[in-house]
Design a protein around this motif. Structure first.
Motif, PDB file in Angstrom:
ATOM      1  N   ALA A 172       3.729  -1.902   9.027  1.00  0.00           N
ATOM      2  CA  ALA A 172       5.185  -1.797   8.908  1.00  0.00           C
ATOM      3  C   ALA A 172       5.490  -0.922   7.697  1.00  0.00           C
ATOM      4  O   ALA A 172       4.919  -1.123   6.624  1.00  0.00           O
ATOM      5  N   ILE A 173       6.347   0.047   7.868  1.00  0.00           N
ATOM      6  CA  ILE A 173       6.749   0.933   6.785  1.00  0.00           C
ATOM      7  C   ILE A 173       8.055   0.387   6.227  1.00  0.00           C
ATOM      8  O   ILE A 173       9.009   0.170   6.962  1.00  0.00           O
ATOM      9  N   TYR A 174       8.114   0.139   4.926  1.00  0.00           N
ATOM     10  CA  TYR A 174       9.330  -0.410   4.345  1.00  0.00           C
ATOM     11  C   TYR A 174       9.960   0.481   3.292  1.00  0.00           C
ATOM     12  O   TYR A 174      11.029   0.169   2.763  1.00  0.00           O
ATOM     13  N   LYS A 175       9.364   1.632   3.016  1.00  0.00           N
ATOM     14  CA  LYS A 175       9.988   2.578   2.093  1.00  0.00           C
ATOM     15  C   LYS A 175       9.445   3.967   2.387  1.00  0.00           C
ATOM     16  O   LYS A 175       8.238   4.158   2.530  1.00  0.00           O
ATOM     17  N   VAL A 176      10.354   4.947   2.489  1.00  0.00           N
ATOM     18  CA  VAL A 176       9.979   6.338   2.720  1.00  0.00           C
ATOM     19  C   VAL A 176      10.786   7.201   1.760  1.00  0.00           C
ATOM     20  O   VAL A 176      12.006   7.067   1.675  1.00  0.00           O
ATOM     21  N   ASN A 177      10.099   8.076   1.035  1.00  0.00           N
ATOM     22  CA  ASN A 177      10.757   9.010   0.126  1.00  0.00           C
ATOM     23  C   ASN A 177      10.167  10.390   0.314  1.00  0.00           C
ATOM     24  O   ASN A 177       8.977  10.531   0.579  1.00  0.00           O
ATOM     25  N   GLU A 178      11.014  11.401   0.135  1.00  0.00           N
ATOM     26  CA  GLU A 178      10.529  12.772   0.101  1.00  0.00           C
ATOM     27  C   GLU A 178      10.624  13.242  -1.341  1.00  0.00           C
ATOM     28  O   GLU A 178      11.704  13.254  -1.931  1.00  0.00           O
ATOM     29  N   VAL A 179       9.473  13.579  -1.929  1.00  0.00           N
ATOM     30  CA  VAL A 179       9.412  13.979  -3.328  1.00  0.00           C
ATOM     31  C   VAL A 179       8.665  15.305  -3.415  1.00  0.00           C
ATOM     32  O   VAL A 179       7.494  15.385  -3.034  1.00  0.00           O
ATOM     33  N   SER A 180       9.362  16.314  -3.895  1.00  0.00           N
ATOM     34  CA  SER A 180       8.759  17.652  -4.049  1.00  0.00           C
ATOM     35  C   SER A 180       8.117  18.140  -2.749  1.00  0.00           C
ATOM     36  O   SER A 180       7.031  18.724  -2.762  1.00  0.00           O
ATOM     37  N   GLY A 181       8.773  17.859  -1.632  1.00  0.00           N
ATOM     38  CA  GLY A 181       8.299  18.328  -0.340  1.00  0.00           C
ATOM     39  C   GLY A 181       7.223  17.466   0.298  1.00  0.00           C
ATOM     40  O   GLY A 181       6.796  17.736   1.412  1.00  0.00           O
ATOM     41  N   LYS A 182       6.764  16.447  -0.391  1.00  0.00           N
ATOM     42  CA  LYS A 182       5.754  15.540   0.159  1.00  0.00           C
ATOM     43  C   LYS A 182       6.425  14.237   0.577  1.00  0.00           C
ATOM     44  O   LYS A 182       7.435  13.837   0.016  1.00  0.00           O
ATOM     45  N   ILE A 183       5.847  13.565   1.551  1.00  0.00           N
ATOM     46  CA  ILE A 183       6.388  12.318   2.066  1.00  0.00           C
ATOM     47  C   ILE A 183       5.570  11.172   1.485  1.00  0.00           C
ATOM     48  O   ILE A 183       4.355  11.126   1.659  1.00  0.00           O
TER      49      ILE A 183
ATOM     50  N   MET B  57       0.850  -1.163   0.000  1.00  0.00           N
ATOM     51  CA  MET B  57       0.000   0.000   0.000  1.00  0.00           C
ATOM     52  C   MET B  57       0.897   1.228   0.000  1.00  0.00           C
ATOM     53  O   MET B  57       2.030   1.173   0.481  1.00  0.00           O
ATOM     54  N   THR B  58       0.386   2.306  -0.537  1.00  0.00           N
ATOM     55  CA  THR B  58       1.133   3.558  -0.542  1.00  0.00           C
ATOM     56  C   THR B  58       0.266   4.672   0.025  1.00  0.00           C
ATOM     57  O   THR B  58      -0.969   4.600  -0.002  1.00  0.00           O
ATOM     58  N   MET B  59       0.943   5.689   0.519  1.00  0.00           N
ATOM     59  CA  MET B  59       0.253   6.853   1.042  1.00  0.00           C
ATOM     60  C   MET B  59       1.187   8.042   0.896  1.00  0.00           C
ATOM     61  O   MET B  59       2.405   7.897   0.974  1.00  0.00           O
ATOM     62  N   THR B  60       0.611   9.221   0.680  1.00  0.00           N
ATOM     63  CA  THR B  60       1.378  10.452   0.557  1.00  0.00           C
ATOM     64  C   THR B  60       0.902  11.437   1.616  1.00  0.00           C
ATOM     65  O   THR B  60      -0.301  11.595   1.822  1.00  0.00           O
ATOM     66  N   PHE B  61       1.861  12.095   2.252  1.00  0.00           N
ATOM     67  CA  PHE B  61       1.571  13.088   3.292  1.00  0.00           C
ATOM     68  C   PHE B  61       2.136  14.432   2.852  1.00  0.00           C
ATOM     69  O   PHE B  61       3.157  14.500   2.173  1.00  0.00           O
ATOM     70  N   ASP B  62       1.485  15.498   3.285  1.00  0.00           N
ATOM     71  CA  ASP B  62       1.928  16.843   2.912  1.00  0.00           C
ATOM     72  C   ASP B  62       3.223  17.250   3.587  1.00  0.00           C
ATOM     73  O   ASP B  62       3.958  18.089   3.066  1.00  0.00           O
ATOM     74  N   ASN B  63       3.519  16.661   4.753  1.00  0.00           N
ATOM     75  CA  ASN B  63       4.725  17.050   5.486  1.00  0.00           C
ATOM     76  C   ASN B  63       5.096  15.949   6.483  1.00  0.00           C
ATOM     77  O   ASN B  63       4.342  14.992   6.676  1.00  0.00           O
ATOM     78  N   TRP B  64       6.257  16.112   7.121  1.00  0.00           N
ATOM     79  CA  TRP B  64       6.741  15.111   8.073  1.00  0.00           C
ATOM     80  C   TRP B  64       5.840  15.021   9.298  1.00  0.00           C
ATOM     81  O   TRP B  64       5.668  13.947   9.874  1.00  0.00           O
TER      82      TRP B  64
END
Length: 52
Positions: free
Chosen positions: A23-34, A1-8
């Motif tokens: 369980a979170i297995y991948k975290v990326n910051e893309v264009s200021g979004k998480i 599953m994926t999810m995008t957040f506006d900030n940390w």
């Protein structure tokens, strides 16, 4: 599953509320979004092993 957040902070709040279930297995910051990829904790071992 994926999810995008506006900030940390939004990500941290979600993580605290859902840590017991996911369980979170991948975290990326893309264009200021998480962006995260996560799964049910019960499925994590299977997903982890697929990545080897």
């Amino acid at each position: 599953m994926t999810m995008t957040f506006d900030n940390w902070t939004a990500y941290d709040e979600w993580l605290i509320a859902n840590y017991q279930d996911y369980a979170i297995y991948k975290v990326n910051e893309v264009s200021g979004k998480i962006e995260i990829e996560y799964c049910a904790k019960d499925d994590f071992e299977k997903i982890k092993d697929e990545g080897k």
